[in-house]
Design a protein around this motif. Sequence first.
Motif, PDB file in Angstrom:
ATOM      1  N   GLU A  31      34.222  47.223  38.885  1.00  0.00           N
ATOM      2  CA  GLU A  31      33.707  47.170  40.258  1.00  0.00           C
ATOM      3  C   GLU A  31      34.231  45.958  41.018  1.00  0.00           C
ATOM      4  O   GLU A  31      34.490  46.045  42.218  1.00  0.00           O
ATOM      5  N   THR A  32      34.378  44.834  40.324  1.00  0.00           N
ATOM      6  CA  THR A  32      34.926  43.642  40.977  1.00  0.00           C
ATOM      7  C   THR A  32      36.324  43.938  41.514  1.00  0.00           C
ATOM      8  O   THR A  32      36.653  43.597  42.648  1.00  0.00           O
ATOM      9  N   GLN A  33      37.121  44.585  40.704  1.00  0.00           N
ATOM     10  CA  GLN A  33      38.475  44.963  41.102  1.00  0.00           C
ATOM     11  C   GLN A  33      38.435  45.823  42.367  1.00  0.00           C
ATOM     12  O   GLN A  33      39.105  45.515  43.357  1.00  0.00           O
ATOM     13  N   LYS A  34      37.654  46.885  42.342  1.00  0.00           N
ATOM     14  CA  LYS A  34      37.605  47.808  43.480  1.00  0.00           C
ATOM     15  C   LYS A  34      37.067  47.117  44.729  1.00  0.00           C
ATOM     16  O   LYS A  34      37.628  47.279  45.821  1.00  0.00           O
ATOM     17  N   ASN A  35      36.004  46.338  44.589  1.00  0.00           N
ATOM     18  CA  ASN A  35      35.413  45.656  45.741  1.00  0.00           C
ATOM     19  C   ASN A  35      36.402  44.698  46.395  1.00  0.00           C
ATOM     20  O   ASN A  35      36.511  44.649  47.625  1.00  0.00           O
ATOM     21  N   ILE A  36      37.118  43.937  45.581  1.00  0.00           N
ATOM     22  CA  ILE A  36      38.079  42.980  46.133  1.00  0.00           C
ATOM     23  C   ILE A  36      39.249  43.715  46.792  1.00  0.00           C
ATOM     24  O   ILE A  36      39.690  43.345  47.878  1.00  0.00           O
ATOM     25  N   LEU A  37      39.750  44.763  46.155  1.00  0.00           N
ATOM     26  CA  LEU A  37      40.840  45.529  46.758  1.00  0.00           C
ATOM     27  C   LEU A  37      40.414  46.111  48.105  1.00  0.00           C
ATOM     28  O   LEU A  37      41.191  46.105  49.062  1.00  0.00           O
ATOM     29  N   GLU A  38      39.169  46.587  48.188  1.00  0.00           N
ATOM     30  CA  GLU A  38      38.665  47.113  49.464  1.00  0.00           C
ATOM     31  C   GLU A  38      38.616  46.016  50.517  1.00  0.00           C
ATOM     32  O   GLU A  38      39.085  46.202  51.643  1.00  0.00           O
TER      33      GLU A  38
END
Length: 99
Positions: A79-86
């Motif tokens: 989730e950290t990955q996805k949130n930061i990419l967003e």
Amino acid sequence: MAFGIKRQEVNEWKQRVKLGEIAFLTHFWIDDRFPDVKTVTKVGCMDLHKLTEWGKQYGLKPHWIHNDPRFPHFDLMGETQKNILEKEGLHDHIERFNL
């Protein structure tokens, strides 16, 4: 083990890291230590101060930086990955790797 990216993408990431830019590289990944993780995003920058400051805005701790002498980087997963990419507007990474 990394896969799903082209050599050119890796080389471009390395060049941007060496130039002191905040650079993103997402790829498929298999590691027995993280059986539920299928992708990782490496966020690198040769300027450790700049990388540390960038990470702080997302709650990333400086001691989480992989201090590779040539390509220092954070490894983002889940989730950290996805949130930061967003938040970084990198929707192409999200779509390409079905995050």
